[in-house]
Design a protein around this motif. Structure first.
Motif, PDB file in Angstrom:
ATOM      1  N   TRP A   1      -7.958   0.669   6.776  1.00  0.00           N
ATOM      2  CA  TRP A   1      -6.991   1.683   6.362  1.00  0.00           C
ATOM      3  C   TRP A   1      -7.643   2.980   5.894  1.00  0.00           C
ATOM      4  O   TRP A   1      -7.104   4.062   6.044  1.00  0.00           O
ATOM      5  CB  TRP A   1      -6.192   1.181   5.147  1.00  0.00           C
ATOM      6  CG  TRP A   1      -4.974   0.407   5.472  1.00  0.00           C
ATOM      7  CD1 TRP A   1      -4.796  -0.925   5.273  1.00  0.00           C
ATOM      8  CD2 TRP A   1      -3.755   0.897   6.046  1.00  0.00           C
ATOM      9  NE1 TRP A   1      -3.535  -1.281   5.689  1.00  0.00           N
ATOM     10  CE2 TRP A   1      -2.874  -0.187   6.159  1.00  0.00           C
ATOM     11  CE3 TRP A   1      -3.332   2.158   6.467  1.00  0.00           C
ATOM     12  CZ2 TRP A   1      -1.606  -0.054   6.690  1.00  0.00           C
ATOM     13  CZ3 TRP A   1      -2.065   2.282   6.989  1.00  0.00           C
ATOM     14  CH2 TRP A   1      -1.211   1.187   7.107  1.00  0.00           C
ATOM     15  N   ASN A   2      -8.804   2.851   5.229  1.00  0.00           N
ATOM     16  CA  ASN A   2      -9.364   4.001   4.520  1.00  0.00           C
ATOM     17  C   ASN A   2     -10.302   4.855   5.353  1.00  0.00           C
ATOM     18  O   ASN A   2     -10.821   5.845   4.870  1.00  0.00           O
ATOM     19  CB  ASN A   2     -10.123   3.531   3.275  1.00  0.00           C
ATOM     20  CG  ASN A   2      -9.211   2.754   2.352  1.00  0.00           C
ATOM     21  OD1 ASN A   2      -8.061   3.139   2.166  1.00  0.00           O
ATOM     22  ND2 ASN A   2      -9.711   1.663   1.805  1.00  0.00           N
ATOM     23  N   VAL A   3     -10.595   4.432   6.590  1.00  0.00           N
ATOM     24  CA  VAL A   3     -11.491   5.198   7.454  1.00  0.00           C
ATOM     25  C   VAL A   3     -10.655   5.615   8.666  1.00  0.00           C
ATOM     26  O   VAL A   3     -10.357   4.799   9.529  1.00  0.00           O
ATOM     27  CB  VAL A   3     -12.700   4.338   7.886  1.00  0.00           C
ATOM     28  CG1 VAL A   3     -13.555   5.089   8.900  1.00  0.00           C
ATOM     29  CG2 VAL A   3     -13.522   3.932   6.677  1.00  0.00           C
ATOM     30  N   THR A   4     -10.275   6.880   8.717  1.00  0.00           N
ATOM     31  CA  THR A   4      -9.267   7.298   9.683  1.00  0.00           C
ATOM     32  C   THR A   4      -9.505   6.791  11.098  1.00  0.00           C
ATOM     33  O   THR A   4      -8.601   6.204  11.686  1.00  0.00           O
ATOM     34  CB  THR A   4      -9.098   8.827   9.664  1.00  0.00           C
ATOM     35  OG1 THR A   4      -8.898   9.226   8.312  1.00  0.00           O
ATOM     36  CG2 THR A   4      -7.912   9.261  10.490  1.00  0.00           C
TER      37      THR A   4
ATOM     38  N   LYS B   1     -19.197   7.723   8.313  1.00  0.00           N
ATOM     39  CA  LYS B   1     -18.009   6.886   8.284  1.00  0.00           C
ATOM     40  C   LYS B   1     -17.305   6.920   6.932  1.00  0.00           C
ATOM     41  O   LYS B   1     -16.086   6.939   6.853  1.00  0.00           O
ATOM     42  CB  LYS B   1     -18.459   5.457   8.592  1.00  0.00           C
ATOM     43  CG  LYS B   1     -17.367   4.514   8.914  1.00  0.00           C
ATOM     44  CD  LYS B   1     -17.984   3.240   9.464  1.00  0.00           C
ATOM     45  CE  LYS B   1     -17.087   2.068   9.164  1.00  0.00           C
ATOM     46  NZ  LYS B   1     -17.717   0.817   9.579  1.00  0.00           N
TER      47      LYS B   1
ATOM     48  N   GLY C   1     -15.771  -0.534  13.530  1.00  0.00           N
ATOM     49  CA  GLY C   1     -16.019  -1.324  12.338  1.00  0.00           C
ATOM     50  C   GLY C   1     -17.029  -2.430  12.578  1.00  0.00           C
ATOM     51  O   GLY C   1     -17.409  -3.135  11.661  1.00  0.00           O
TER      52      GLY C   1
ATOM     53  N   TRP D   1       0.801  -1.230   0.000  1.00  0.00           N
ATOM     54  CA  TRP D   1       0.000   0.000   0.000  1.00  0.00           C
ATOM     55  C   TRP D   1       0.826   1.268   0.000  1.00  0.00           C
ATOM     56  O   TRP D   1       0.439   2.293  -0.522  1.00  0.00           O
ATOM     57  CB  TRP D   1      -0.834   0.059   1.291  1.00  0.00           C
ATOM     58  CG  TRP D   1      -2.153  -0.600   1.233  1.00  0.00           C
ATOM     59  CD1 TRP D   1      -2.503  -1.735   1.908  1.00  0.00           C
ATOM     60  CD2 TRP D   1      -3.306  -0.199   0.480  1.00  0.00           C
ATOM     61  NE1 TRP D   1      -3.813  -2.055   1.600  1.00  0.00           N
ATOM     62  CE2 TRP D   1      -4.322  -1.121   0.736  1.00  0.00           C
ATOM     63  CE3 TRP D   1      -3.568   0.855  -0.389  1.00  0.00           C
ATOM     64  CZ2 TRP D   1      -5.578  -1.036   0.160  1.00  0.00           C
ATOM     65  CZ3 TRP D   1      -4.819   0.943  -0.962  1.00  0.00           C
ATOM     66  CH2 TRP D   1      -5.800   0.005  -0.693  1.00  0.00           C
TER      67      TRP D   1
ATOM     68  N   VAL E   1     -16.746   9.110   4.878  1.00  0.00           N
ATOM     69  CA  VAL E   1     -16.555  10.500   4.474  1.00  0.00           C
ATOM     70  C   VAL E   1     -15.514  10.677   3.365  1.00  0.00           C
ATOM     71  O   VAL E   1     -15.694  11.496   2.465  1.00  0.00           O
ATOM     72  CB  VAL E   1     -16.229  11.385   5.710  1.00  0.00           C
ATOM     73  CG1 VAL E   1     -14.954  10.956   6.367  1.00  0.00           C
ATOM     74  CG2 VAL E   1     -16.193  12.844   5.352  1.00  0.00           C
ATOM     75  N   ASP E   2     -14.428   9.890   3.386  1.00  0.00           N
ATOM     76  CA  ASP E   2     -13.394  10.048   2.357  1.00  0.00           C
ATOM     77  C   ASP E   2     -13.953   9.841   0.955  1.00  0.00           C
ATOM     78  O   ASP E   2     -13.750  10.653   0.056  1.00  0.00           O
ATOM     79  CB  ASP E   2     -12.231   9.067   2.579  1.00  0.00           C
ATOM     80  CG  ASP E   2     -11.526   9.299   3.886  1.00  0.00           C
ATOM     81  OD1 ASP E   2     -10.449   9.893   3.897  1.00  0.00           O
ATOM     82  OD2 ASP E   2     -12.088   8.900   4.924  1.00  0.00           O
TER      83      ASP E   2
END
Lengths: 341, 341, 341, 341
Positions: B123-126, C305, B222, A123, C307-308
C-alpha cells in the motif's frame, strides 16, 4: 416482570451496544446499583507521572460479574491520560512503558515465543485505521530470524504482523482470515489492536484498554460480527483498543441526560415531565433518539477534527509498547534503527 | 563450454531477473536465436479498436520452450495500449472487456464458483500498490451471498478479496498468508494481481499481462521470494500483472546497448572496443552496471512522475475487468451502484 | 571556434540541465579544468559528528566564477550525510542544528523579523512533495502574534508559511503567487524549500543545500519556469533544497561514462571506439541518450523505493532546523508542544 | 424588551452559528414566524429528474430580509439530492449540468473572462478538503493560453486555481492570500469552494449551495475568520459550498428538541418541565449543551463513516459543473482528455 428482573435482563445488551470499555461499563453498573462494590468484579486504581496517567484494573472473576458488566471473565487494564491528545512525548513514552510492563502481568512469554500482531480495522476510514497503523510500526522479525544483525540476535522474539482488512472490503469474516494465518504461523500469542467506541467524548483518543479476553463482537467502529478470542483462534490473545469515536445516538442520549439532570436541579418544581423522561428505560430512549437521527445513525459518528494526527500518535505509543514488550533485549531508544520510518 | 552450452545455461537466469513479461522474454529469445520460431512456444497477435490495443498470446507448450523462455508452461496474454497512460475512458472500457473475455478462455468458471482475489504488493509504495488498489475496487459478495439485493441474486458469484501485505511488513511469506486464507475460503479460483518489472520503459503502465501459471518468484517490484501457483496454494490461479517500473540497471544496460549500436553503425571503423563491449556476456555487463549504480541498486527504480494517477487508473481497468468476468449477470454500467466509491 | 571558446559557451547550459547542486557543478568544473582552483569560486569543507556529516561551503564571488559554475553569485552550503537515509535520530538532530546555525551566517535576522516560508512542489507527487511537507511542520505564529501563550511571548518571530502548488495545477507561475503573498505579508525574509535534481544517485535524499541566491529556473523535479529571487520577489530569500531524484538520462549517461572508463582501463588496446565516445561533446551524448529513452524522458525519473518515508524524514529535519533558526527563544525539545502532530 | 424585539435581535446571531445554508435559515425563520412569507425574501422551487433533484432559489432582496435570514442580500441556489451520497453517475451528471446552467444565471461571463477558482479548506482534514479536491480536478488553462491544442483554441477561458490553505497552517488570513493572488491574476470572477456546516444531518453531503454573496465569516468546518466577498477581494465572487458536517452541539440540540416534542405529544399531562425547556431561549440551551460537551466542542463534529469516498465524489460533481460552465466550448465527455486523472 418486576423491576429487578427487567434491569438484569437488559444489562448485557444495552451496555454492549454503547461502550467497549470495561471501565465505562463498570461506571454505568455503579450508577444503576448505587454501589461501587459488585460481587465478581474487582477494581483497583493507580496513578503515574504526577497523576498525568490514571490506570484502572478491572478484574472480572465470576460469571455473575461477567453478566452484570456485559464483559467476559478476565482482566481489563485501562490507561487514561489527556496527554495522549497532545504532543507530549515524555508522557507518551511513560505510557508505552507502563503498557509494556502491564502486558507482562497479563501473559508470561517464553524467550522464543512466536507472536502474531493483528491490526483490525480499515485503512481507508481514519478513526478505524488504528490497528493497521500500529502494524506498520511493529518491528517484525519472524522472516529474518535466521539472519539477524549480530546485535539483535537473542534479543528479539519472532514477531509477525498482519492487517486483515474488514469484512465489507474482503467478503471474509476477519476471524476466518486471522485463523487461517494462525494455523500456518502457529503463534504462542496473538495481540489484536482495534479502534473502539466509547460512551464519553472525554475518553476519545485519551484511553487505552488492554485485556486478556480478546475482541468482542458487536462493538467498535467497524462492528466486527464475530469475536476474536482463544476459542475462535486457537491461540491466547491480548486485545489492545482505543476509543476513537462516540456514536451519535450515544452522544445525544448522554448529553441530554446530563442537561436534564442539571435543569431539574435548578428548577425542582413541576418535574413530572422530567420524571417521565428518566423513567423511560434506557434502551427505549436510545432507540427513540436513534430513530430521530435516522437515516444516518450507525453510519454517522462523532470524532475530533484533528483525528488523523491523533491516530498516528496513538499508533506510535502502542507500537512502542509492543516493541518493548515483545523484544525485551532492545533498548527503547534503539528501536528506530530497525524500523523503516 | 562451447557457446551453445553457455547460452543455454544462462537463459533462465538472466531473463528472470530483468523482465516479468513473457512477451519481452520472447523478444530477447528471438534476438538471440535470430528467429521468431521456437519449438514449444507459439505466439499469436490480435489488434483491437483501430490498432489502439495490441494483444499477444504466448503459449508455452513444452519443457523445452519453458526453459528457453524462462517461464513455466502455460498461457501468457499481453495487452498493450498507450491509452492506458492517458485519460481515454472509451479505450479503457474496451481493454477491460477484452481482458474479461480472454479470462474466460483461460479458465472455465461454474455458475457458483467461489473466487478469491489477492492484491499483492505494498500500500505504501505507489508503484507496488496496484494489487491492493484493485482489491479495494472489487465487488465482494461472499459475505452477503445469503442476503443479496433481489436484482443481484443469481447474477453474482461469491467473491472475496484480500491484500496480504509484503514480507518486509508482515514477517510472513505472502504465500503462507494466502495459503492460510485459501484453506478456509476454499476458492475454486484464485486471481492474483501484482506490479511487475519490465525491460522497456515504453511498456511501463501501458501493458497488462494475464497468465494461468501464477506469480513467479524473484521478479516484480516487491520481489516476492516464493511463488504463488496451483502447487503452493492448492487452488488454480490466474495472475494479472502490470509493469510499473524498470529497474535502474536494466534501463542503463538497454539504453547503452542501443546507443552503442547506433554509434557503431555511424562509425563502423575501429570498433574493436565496441566488439569487446558486445562480446561481454549480458549477465557480466549487467553486474558491472549494477555495481556502479551501487549502493542504491535494487532499491532504486525508474518510474514516471504521474505514477499515482496512473496506478489508480490501471487499478480501475483491472477491477472492471474482474467485476465483469466474475459477475457476468451484472451489466457493466451498473457496477458502480454496488461499489462504495 | 577553438576548444577554449567551445567549452566556455557550453558550461552554463549543460550544467544547469543536470544538477541543481553547486557542489556537483563544482566537481564537474574541476574535472573539466583538471584543477580544483578556479578564480571567483572558493570552496571550504568541514566535518561533524565523527565524519558522519560533511559540509561544503561554495562561495561564488565573481561573474566569472558564476559563469563557470552555472550558478549565480552567492553562497551555497551543502550538508551531506548518509544518515539522512536512515532512521538515525541523533544525527538528524545534529544536522538540523548545523543547518540552523549556518542559516544564521547567511542572513542576519532582527528580533521581530517577519518570515514567510514557501514550500514549493506538488503534494501529489511524492519526490516533489518535500516543500509542502516542510510547510506542514513549521511552527506558524504570525496569526497569533497578539495572543501568544505566555511562555512563547518574545521568544518567537512572526512566521507564516504557504505551499503555492505547481503551475500545472494552478495555471499560475509560482513566482506570481508568492509575489502576491509577499506584497501583503511584507516579510523581511522568504525561505523557499524545494526538491532538486542531482547528478549522482548517491546524493539522492542524502544532501541538503542551502543558499542565499534563491531558486533557479529550469531545474528541480517540478521544473519551475521562472526563478524565485530577491529581484522577482522583492524580499531577500534563502533557498533550501534536497535532491530527491536523478533524471533517467543523467543516470544512464553517468553510469555509462564510468563503465566505459573502467573497461578502457582493463583493455587499453584498440580503444578507438572509446576515444570516439569520449570525444562526443557531453551535450550531444546526453541528447542521444534522451532520444533513446524517449518517449518517457522528462517524465521518468529514478527514485528509491522507500521514497515516501524518506521525504517525511527529510521534511522533519528541515522543519526542525527552521523552527530553531526562526524561533530562537524556544528550546528544541519543546517545539513539539506547539505543533499539531 | 418585548417578545417581538427579543426575537429580532437574536435572529442574525443564533442562525449564523449553526447553519451556513440559506435554505435552512429560511426554514428556521418560517418556524419562528409561523409563515413562509417574509418581506424581502423570495423562495422558489424546482424539481428535476423525476424529483431526484430538488432546487430551491432563495432571493434576499432587502436589508430587512437579510437581517431576518442572517445572510447578505443576494441569491442562494440550493440543490438537494440523496443521489449525491450514492454512486449514481447519471444523476451526478445531471446535477453538474443544472449547477453549470444556474451559474450562468448568477453571472454573465464574457468569452475571454479570466477566472480564478479558490479551494478553501484543509487538505489534511477530510471533511474540510472539498475545496482543495475540487481545485485538483479543474481544467486550468491560463498558463497555456498561448499554446493550446488546436481543438481547444477559442473554446476555453483562461482559468487558474489555488488552494490557499487554512490560517492555522499558514499564519495568514485566507482572504489576504487570495487578495494577493487576485491582485496579480486580475480575474473577472472568483469562484470559491468551501465545506459548510449544516443543521440537519440529512443534508450532510446531499446538498450543494451556490450564491453570489461570497463566503461568510464564522461558519463552515474550518471557521474562516474573515469573509471573502467582492469588497474584500476586489472582484466578483461566486461561492459554492457543501455541508459536510454537523457540529455536535447542534446535533444534540436539534435531536433533543424533536424528541421532547414527540414525548410531549404522547404525554401532554404535567408538561411544566417541558414548557420550561422550550421557554429556554435557543441560544441559552445551545450554550448549555456546548458546555456539557466540553472540552471537545468546536473540535468535535459529526460525520458519516464513508466521508473520504463521499468528498471525492462531491468534488467530482462540482469540478465537472465548473469545467462545463467555464469552458463552454468543450463537450462534457471530453473533459477527461485534458485532465490528468
Amino acid at each position: 416482570m418486576n423491576k429487578e428482573e427487567q434491569k438484569e435482563s437488559e444489562i448485557p445488551y444495552h451496555f454492549s451496544v454503547r461502550t467497549d470499555l470495561a471501565v465505562e461499563a463498570n461506571e454505568l453498573l455503579a450508577d444503576e446499583q448505587e454501589t461501587s462494590e459488585y460481587d465478581g468484579i474487582d477494581v483497583s486504581e493507580e496513578e503515574h507521572l504526577d497523576k498525568k496517567i490514571k490506570l484502572t484494573w478491572v478484574k472480572v472473576s465470576s460469571e455473575n460479574g461477567a453478566k452484570a458488566l456485559g464483559k467476559p471473565i478476565g482482566n481489563y487494564i485501562t490507561l487514561e491520560s489527556d496527554a495522549m491528545k497532545e504532543n507530549d512525548l515524555e508522557t507518551h513514552e511513560e505510557i508505552a512503558k507502563i503498557l509494556a510492563q502491564k502486558m507482562g502481568k497479563l501473559v508470561q512469554l517464553k524467550k522464543n515465543a512466536v507472536i502474531l500482531v493483528v491490526g483490525l480495522g480499515n485503512w481507508n476510514v481514519t478513526p478505524d485505521a488504528l490497528g493497521p497503523k500500529v502494524v506498520s510500526k511493529i518491528l517484525v522479525t519472524r522472516h529474518i530470524a535466521d539472519s539477524l544483525p549480530e546485535d539483535l540476535e537473542g534479543n528479539v522474539r519472532p514477531v509477525s504482523a498482519i492487517a486483515p482488512g474488514v469484512m465489507g472490503l474482503t467478503g471474509i469474516e476477519t476471524v476466518e482470515i486471522v485463523r487461517g494465518v494462525v494455523d500456518r504461523v502457529k503463534p504462542d500469542l496473538v495481540v489484536a489492536i482495534d479502534a473502539l467506541a466509547a460512551r464519553r467524548t472525554s475518553r476519545i483518543n485519551a484511553t487505552i484498554q488492554m485485556s486478556d479476553t480478546g475482541v468482542n463482537p458487536g462493538s467498535g467502529v467497524g462492528n466486527r460480527r464475530l469475536g476474536l478470542n482463544e476459542e475462535t483462534l486457537g491461540a491466547p490473545i491480548i486485545a489492545i483498543g482505543v476509543p476513537t469515536v462516540v456514536d451519535a445516538a450515544t452522544l445525544v442520549n448522554d448529553t441530554m441526560d446530563r442537561m436534564l439532570a442539571s435543569m431539574a436541579q435548578q428548577a425542582p418544581k413541576g418535574t413530572e415531565f422530567y420524571q417521565m423522561l428518566i423513567n423511560l428505560a434506557d434502551e427505549e430512549k436510545y432507540q427513540l433518539i436513534a430513530e430521530i437521527l435516522n437515516p444516518y445513525t450507525g453510519n454517522m459518528f462523532v470524532t475530533p477534527k484533528e483525528v488523523d494526527a491523533v491516530i498516528e500518535r496513538l499508533a506510535g505509543i502502542i507500537a512502542n509498547a509492543l516493541n518493548m514488550a515483545l523484544h525485551p533485549g532492545i533498548r527503547a531508544e534503539n528501536f528506530n534503527r530497525y524500523l523503516d520510518a
